[in-house]
Structures are given as C-alpha cells and as structure tokens.
Design a protein around this motif. Structure first.
Motif, PDB file in Angstrom:
ATOM      1  N   LYS A 281       0.799  -1.235   0.000  1.00 25.12           N
ATOM      2  CA  LYS A 281       0.000   0.000   0.000  1.00 25.12           C
ATOM      3  C   LYS A 281       0.829   1.281   0.000  1.00 25.12           C
ATOM      4  N   ALA A 282       2.143   1.173  -0.069  1.00 20.69           N
ATOM      5  CA  ALA A 282       3.008   2.364   0.011  1.00 20.69           C
ATOM      6  C   ALA A 282       3.157   2.988  -1.376  1.00 20.69           C
ATOM      7  N   THR A 283       2.072   3.590  -1.851  1.00 20.97           N
ATOM      8  CA  THR A 283       2.030   4.095  -3.223  1.00 20.97           C
ATOM      9  C   THR A 283       2.882   5.347  -3.427  1.00 20.97           C
ATOM     10  N   GLU A 284       3.442   5.886  -2.352  1.00 23.71           N
ATOM     11  CA  GLU A 284       4.400   6.982  -2.520  1.00 23.71           C
ATOM     12  C   GLU A 284       5.637   6.536  -3.294  1.00 23.71           C
ATOM     13  N   TYR A 285       5.857   5.222  -3.401  1.00 23.98           N
ATOM     14  CA  TYR A 285       6.990   4.672  -4.145  1.00 23.98           C
ATOM     15  C   TYR A 285       6.678   4.476  -5.629  1.00 23.98           C
ATOM     16  N   LYS A 286       5.450   4.677  -6.045  1.00 26.19           N
ATOM     17  CA  LYS A 286       5.089   4.375  -7.428  1.00 26.19           C
ATOM     18  C   LYS A 286       5.652   5.417  -8.385  1.00 26.19           C
ATOM     19  N   CYS A 287       6.291   4.941  -9.440  1.00 28.44           N
ATOM     20  CA  CYS A 287       6.781   5.798 -10.510  1.00 28.44           C
ATOM     21  C   CYS A 287       6.878   4.941 -11.769  1.00 28.44           C
ATOM     22  N   CYS A 288       7.001   5.605 -12.901  1.00 28.88           N
ATOM     23  CA  CYS A 288       7.103   4.897 -14.175  1.00 28.88           C
ATOM     24  C   CYS A 288       8.278   5.451 -14.971  1.00 28.88           C
TER      25      CYS A 288
END
Length: 458
Positions: A281-288
């Motif tokens: 759930k730690a979506t602060e880590y999401k990047c593309c």
C-alpha cells in the motif's frame, strides 16, 4: 546603496578532481571574476578591501550549484500539484541553482510557442532559482518545433507510451521520425520516456508492489531503447533517454554511445530503493518506469555509473495532490515521486556507502546536466566567466527528512523519515545568496532561461 564585488571564501572549494583553500571573486553581474588561493587573497589584501563584500564558509564545501534537468512543476493548470514558487524554493533549499521544467503536466502543456508564453507568464516573479524549459513533442506539433528552439527551449521530450495525462499524447514511430528529421543538425536534443506499451493483463493484489511491477516489465524499456538506439545510428540528432530504470540495457547502450549522440540519465529513487523492500500500500513509491530489484539497483551503480554508461542523475520530481497517491492501490495511484529538495543528500549518502568520491556529485549533477541542456558554457563549473552559482554544504552533517522541512507543495514522498548524510547550508544564484541556514532571501531573483528577443523582458 554602494554595489560591491563579492568574495566567497572556503577551505574546500570543489573543482572537477581537487579542492582549493581560497575564494571565488564575483563581479557586479553575478559572474565569476577570479579564483584565488588563500595566498593570493593574503598577498593582495582582498580582506582589507572595503569595496569587496566577504562571505566566510570556513571548512564547508563550496561547489557548483546542482542543475536538475528533470522537474515537473505543473503550473499552470495543475498548480495544486506543484508550482513555480514552491518548486524553486525547494530547489534553493536543496542546493539546486537551475531547474529545467518538463513540458507536462501543466495545462496547457509546453507544446507550442503560445503555450510556452503562457507558462512564462505564470512563472514570472515567482522563482527562487534559474528555470529553463523543455518543449514537448506530441502528434501534429512538428511545425512548432523550430520556433520553440528560437524561443530558447533546451530540447524536447516525448513519450512512447501513454503519459498519464490526456493533454500530452504519446507519439508513434512515424511521429518520431518526422521530429528527428526536423531537429537534425539544429543542436537541439530529443528526450524519450523509453517504454513501449504492453497489452498484457496482469492479475494480482493491487496493494502489493510486485503486482504493479509486473505491469511495467523490463521488456517495455528494452524494446523502446532498441528503437531509440536505431534512430541514433541513422540520424545526426542528439537523443536522450530519461529515467533509465533497468540495468538490462546497459551493455547495449554502451555500444550505441560510441557514436556520440546518445545520453542517458537515471534517478535518485532507482539508486536508493529496491522493489523487495517496498511495503504493501506504500504508493508513494510508485513511478514509471518502476523501481526494480536490489540486484538491478546495484548494476546501475556498478556498471551504469561505474563504467560511465549513465551520464547524469536527476530527480524526476513529479508530485501530485495527496488524494491521487492515497488509497494503497498501486495500479490506480499517480506514478510520480517527490524528491527535488533532497537530491544532493540522497546521492551523497549512497556514494558514501560505496566509498565513492565527492567529485562524482558535480560530474553527474552539475557538469553533465548542464551539457545536456546547452548551459555548459555558463553553468555547472566554478570557472572564470561562468555564473556564480554555488551550493555550500557540510558533507559530514546529517539531515532527517520531516514534513516541516519540505518546501515542495505536497509532502508525500518515500523519503520521509530517512536520515541522510550531507546538509545544505547556503545556495548562491548568480552571486546572490538565496538560501542560508534555513532562511530564504527577501527577493526571488531567479531568471527565466529563454530568448528575451522573442518574448521581451519577462
């Protein structure tokens, strides 16, 4: 008020591969006038000269200001995500003296001369540091490119896969070919978000990072990079790969770079984090592209940076409002990481772990970035005639990232709570101290790096 030249003194002035105990003399126009050893200063009584303003920084490192060439400011249109005032303030607090704004996610995007003017109007009187601009390439805007070059954009950015915002459409191969032919021999650079879209359906728990990781396999980057490398062999146009995340392409890129018109960047998050340690759930880590495995990260360091395949390290600061990041769903959350303010400390912390030298910072974050965007004749080095852009910092001190110290508009970041080595003390832009020991100057003195003959005095 009498105008004075300025002398910035430090026992540790950092050059490309050495230190100097001495000072940097700056003229009335914010240019470096002279570089002086301590003996030069004493011999010529500079410290007794009442027409020179003296700044002492003791043993703190004084080095070229950081130039971050990959920053999403988002104003106008999405100013609630980030804006010129907050982004450049964060930059100043982080030792960054120049940032280059990406052509999305603002509304309108920087894809026409008119839209560039809209962005400049939004930025004026708001900026703490110098700001340049990327133009954007989208289907059908090829007739705008040469006029935007004349206006001073540093280059152009395109996506080979959907960008995440409707206003900035991705280009197909035929669009890229048209663009490269126009840019050939202009000296401008075309930067690629190097992923080709995959149509595979991925099943799994959306709160787990590994589910998201499967939706952006390395093959997406590999295929796009093969396409870019083929272009680099066929055209005399400078090409640039932004935010490289996968190490599987390093050998191929190394061979392609022998021709000389291809450069590559990676980002702090790919050099700091690994996918195995990202919590649910730690979506602060999401990047593309996504953060990949620990093994991949180490290859980026050992091969990518160790063998000089990767040219530069940037932030790809891409913030959003909290609602787009919350909820714990990696498949629907906004894909972007906020890090602009902490790049120097992030990179120095990781360099320390690997027993690498401090000179790597200016190489990857000042010199090579300035060259990418055509600023290498006036920024990125401590050299006579260059802009007096400096960061003064203590490489032995530590910071802990807490919300109260973050100047980005939105505070969500995977770096929250981290203890990092290296603390910025002061930031100097064209001879003016814009930030010192937690305090900002009274006047925003940042300059828009555009062609004033096209737009007049902005």
């Amino acid at each position: 008020m009498e105008r004075k030249e300025k002398l910035f003194l430090s026992e540790n002035i950092l050059f490309e591969d050495d230190f100097l105990n001495g000072g940097v003399l700056v003229d009335f126009n914010g240019k470096i006038k002279n570089i002086l050893s301590r003996c030069d200063i004493e011999r010529n009584d500079y410290l007794q000269n009442s027409s020179i303003q003296i700044f002492y920084f003791d043993s703190k490192v004084l080095m070229p200001g950081i130039i971050d060439t990959h920053v999403h400011i988002n104003e106008p249109g999405r100013t609630d995500w980030e804006g010129f005032e907050t982004a450049t303030k964060a930059a100043a607090a982080g030792g960054i003296t120049t940032i280059i704004d990406m052509p999305l996610n603002s509304i309108p995007p920087t894809t026409t001369l008119k839209n560039l003017k809209t962005k400049l109007d939004a930025a004026k009187n708001q900026i703490w540091v110098d700001v340049g601009f990327w133009g954007g390439v989208v289907p059908g805007n090829e007739n705008e490119l040469l006029n935007m070059i004349k206006a001073g954009v540093v280059g152009f950015k395109c996506f080979l896969t959907p960008s995440g915002v409707d206003e900035f459409e991705y280009v197909r191969k035929e669009d890229v070919e048209k663009t490269i032919k126009i840019l050939e021999n202009t000296g401008s650079v075309l930067a690629f978000h190097a992923e080709f879209e995959e149509n595979d359906i991925c099943e799994g728990d959306p709160t787990k990072y590994e589910t998201f990781l499967k939706t952006r396999p390395e093959k997406m980057e590999e295929d796009a990079i093969k396409f870019i490398i083929d272009l680099s062999r066929r055209y005399n146009t400078k090409l640039h790969i932004v935010h490289l995340s996968t190490a599987t392409c390093l050998e191929t890129i190394q061979k392609a770079k022998l021709k000389g018109n291809l450069t590559v960047e990676t980002c702090h998050h790919y050099l700091t984090f690994n996918s195995e340690n990202i919590p649910d759930k730690a979506t602060e880590y999401k990047c593309c592209p996504p953060i990949r495995t620990k093994e991949n990260k180490e290859k980026l360091w050992i091969i990518g940076l160790g063998d000089d395949i990767i040219d530069m390290v940037v932030s790809d600061h891409s913030p959003s409002t909290p609602d787009l990041k919350k909820g714990g769903n990696f498949l629907t959350a906004w894909g972007g990481i906020s890090s602009l303010q902490f790049g120097l400390s992030l990179f120095w912390t990781e360099l320390n772990k690997r027993n690498k030298k401090i000179f790597e910072i200016t190489k990857y974050m000042s010199q090579n970035t300035s060259k990418l965007v055509g600023l290498h004749n006036k920024k990125g080095k401590i050299k006579v005639g260059f802009d007096a852009d400096f960061v003064i910092w203590d490489p032995n001190d530590f910071i802990t990232i807490v919300e109260e110290q973050i100047f980005h508009k939105n505070k969500i970041t995977p770096y929250l709570g981290m203890k990092l080595k290296g603390k910025v003390f002061a930031t100097v832009v064209r001879g003016e101290i814009v930030y010192k020991d937690g305090i900002f100057c009274d006047t925003k003195i940042g300059k828009l790096l555009i062609n004033e003959k096209i737009f007049g005095e902005i």
